[in-house]
Scaffold this motif. Structure first.
Motif, PDB file in Angstrom:
ATOM      1  N   MET A 147       0.853  -1.185   0.000  1.00  0.00           N
ATOM      2  CA  MET A 147       0.000   0.000   0.000  1.00  0.00           C
ATOM      3  C   MET A 147       0.899   1.249   0.000  1.00  0.00           C
ATOM      4  N   PRO A 148       0.442   2.311  -0.640  1.00  0.00           N
ATOM      5  CA  PRO A 148       1.223   3.554  -0.587  1.00  0.00           C
ATOM      6  C   PRO A 148       1.172   4.146   0.822  1.00  0.00           C
ATOM      7  N   GLU A 149       2.179   4.937   1.122  1.00  0.00           N
ATOM      8  CA  GLU A 149       2.160   5.654   2.403  1.00  0.00           C
ATOM      9  C   GLU A 149       1.087   6.746   2.307  1.00  0.00           C
ATOM     10  N   VAL A 150       0.175   6.741   3.276  1.00  0.00           N
ATOM     11  CA  VAL A 150      -0.910   7.724   3.299  1.00  0.00           C
ATOM     12  C   VAL A 150      -0.597   8.772   4.360  1.00  0.00           C
ATOM     13  N   THR A 151      -0.523  10.022   3.922  1.00  0.00           N
ATOM     14  CA  THR A 151      -0.343  11.145   4.842  1.00  0.00           C
ATOM     15  C   THR A 151      -1.443  12.155   4.536  1.00  0.00           C
ATOM     16  N   TRP A 152      -1.517  13.204   5.309  1.00  0.00           N
ATOM     17  CA  TRP A 152      -2.623  14.154   5.170  1.00  0.00           C
ATOM     18  C   TRP A 152      -2.240  15.522   5.681  1.00  0.00           C
ATOM     19  N   GLU A 153      -3.050  16.471   5.278  1.00  0.00           N
ATOM     20  CA  GLU A 153      -2.965  17.840   5.804  1.00  0.00           C
ATOM     21  C   GLU A 153      -4.266  18.080   6.562  1.00  0.00           C
ATOM     22  N   LYS A 154      -4.137  18.358   7.855  1.00  0.00           N
ATOM     23  CA  LYS A 154      -5.318  18.579   8.690  1.00  0.00           C
ATOM     24  C   LYS A 154      -6.070  19.837   8.259  1.00  0.00           C
ATOM     25  N   GLY A 155      -7.365  19.791   8.423  1.00  0.00           N
ATOM     26  CA  GLY A 155      -8.200  20.969   8.180  1.00  0.00           C
ATOM     27  C   GLY A 155      -8.195  21.910   9.367  1.00  0.00           C
ATOM     28  N   ALA A 157      -5.685  22.504  13.085  1.00  0.00           N
ATOM     29  CA  ALA A 157      -4.486  22.063  13.803  1.00  0.00           C
ATOM     30  C   ALA A 157      -4.795  21.188  15.013  1.00  0.00           C
ATOM     31  N   ASP A 158      -5.966  21.327  15.594  1.00  0.00           N
ATOM     32  CA  ASP A 158      -6.300  20.568  16.804  1.00  0.00           C
ATOM     33  C   ASP A 158      -7.012  19.254  16.520  1.00  0.00           C
ATOM     34  N   GLN A 159      -7.144  18.887  15.268  1.00  0.00           N
ATOM     35  CA  GLN A 159      -7.780  17.612  14.929  1.00  0.00           C
ATOM     36  C   GLN A 159      -6.885  16.444  15.344  1.00  0.00           C
ATOM     37  N   THR A 160      -7.512  15.310  15.566  1.00  0.00           N
ATOM     38  CA  THR A 160      -6.800  14.059  15.787  1.00  0.00           C
ATOM     39  C   THR A 160      -7.160  13.132  14.633  1.00  0.00           C
ATOM     40  N   VAL A 161      -6.161  12.538  14.020  1.00  0.00           N
ATOM     41  CA  VAL A 161      -6.404  11.622  12.906  1.00  0.00           C
ATOM     42  C   VAL A 161      -5.917  10.245  13.324  1.00  0.00           C
ATOM     43  N   ASN A 162      -6.814   9.280  13.323  1.00  0.00           N
ATOM     44  CA  ASN A 162      -6.481   7.891  13.631  1.00  0.00           C
ATOM     45  C   ASN A 162      -6.528   7.086  12.343  1.00  0.00           C
ATOM     46  N   ILE A 163      -5.634   6.124  12.225  1.00  0.00           N
ATOM     47  CA  ILE A 163      -5.557   5.313  11.007  1.00  0.00           C
ATOM     48  C   ILE A 163      -5.995   3.890  11.336  1.00  0.00           C
ATOM     49  N   GLU A 164      -6.931   3.381  10.549  1.00  0.00           N
ATOM     50  CA  GLU A 164      -7.330   1.976  10.623  1.00  0.00           C
ATOM     51  C   GLU A 164      -7.180   1.394   9.221  1.00  0.00           C
ATOM     52  N   TRP A 165      -6.314   0.411   9.056  1.00  0.00           N
ATOM     53  CA  TRP A 165      -6.114  -0.162   7.730  1.00  0.00           C
ATOM     54  C   TRP A 165      -5.409  -1.497   7.837  1.00  0.00           C
TER      55      TRP A 165
END
Length: 170
Positions: A147-155, A157-165
């Motif tokens: 799988m490709p490396e998945v990264t992101w730009e938060k909408g 700054a105080d968001q929390t992003v959890n990854i399930e995959w």
């Protein structure tokens, strides 16, 4: 008042002096607190600690004014200059002894933004990404085993992003 008593002999007298004084008020409660000229919601004269929310991202703490319950009170307002400070209002009653302190803490409302600005696959912006769309199908080249490396730009700054995959390529 003076009461002058003259004895029957007409010579002897006695004077009684009565001084009246009105007790000074011991009322150190406010009638209200104003923010930008408007009464602050939820004010109760007998509640002395408040926390008010400022709009999300707002960093300027508003100045407040105190509304005396009676004109003879002495009021001192020390306005906060940042979110980490408190606004302190001290009310001294006419008697000069009775005091009340009102404290206002300031906080920002929490953001309700749960959208990302961008998703990146192996460092490249994902084609067709739209923050309003939450389901994507990405076709990987024939023979891809990882799988490709998945990264992101938060909408926000105080968001929390959890990854399930899982690491399986279908």
């Amino acid at each position: 008042y003076k009461l002058i008593v003259l004895a029957e002999d007409g010579i002897t007298s006695n004077t009684y002096v009565i001084h009246f004084s009105v007790a000074k008020s011991n009322n150190a409660l406010l009638q209200g607190i104003l923010k930008a000229g408007e009464y602050m919601q939820g004010f109760d004269a007998e509640v002395f600690n408040y926390t008010y929310n400022l709009p999300y991202g707002e960093t300027v703490v508003p100045a407040v004014d105190a509304v005396k319950a009676i004109d003879v009170q002495v009021v001192e307002v020390v306005n906060a200059t940042s979110l980490s400070e408190q606004t302190i209002i001290t009310v001294t009653a006419e008697d000069g002894v009775t005091k009340q302190t009102y404290t206002i803490s300031w906080e920002n409302e929490k953001s309700s933004n749960a959208q990302l600005n961008m998703i990146y696959l192996d460092g490249v912006a994902m084609e067709g990404f739209n923050p309003e769309v939450s389901d994507y199908v990405v076709s990987l080249p024939y023979g891809t085993t990882e799988m490709p490396e998945v990264t992101w730009e938060k909408g926000d700054a105080d968001q929390t992003v959890n990854i399930e995959w899982n690491n399986n390529v279908a």
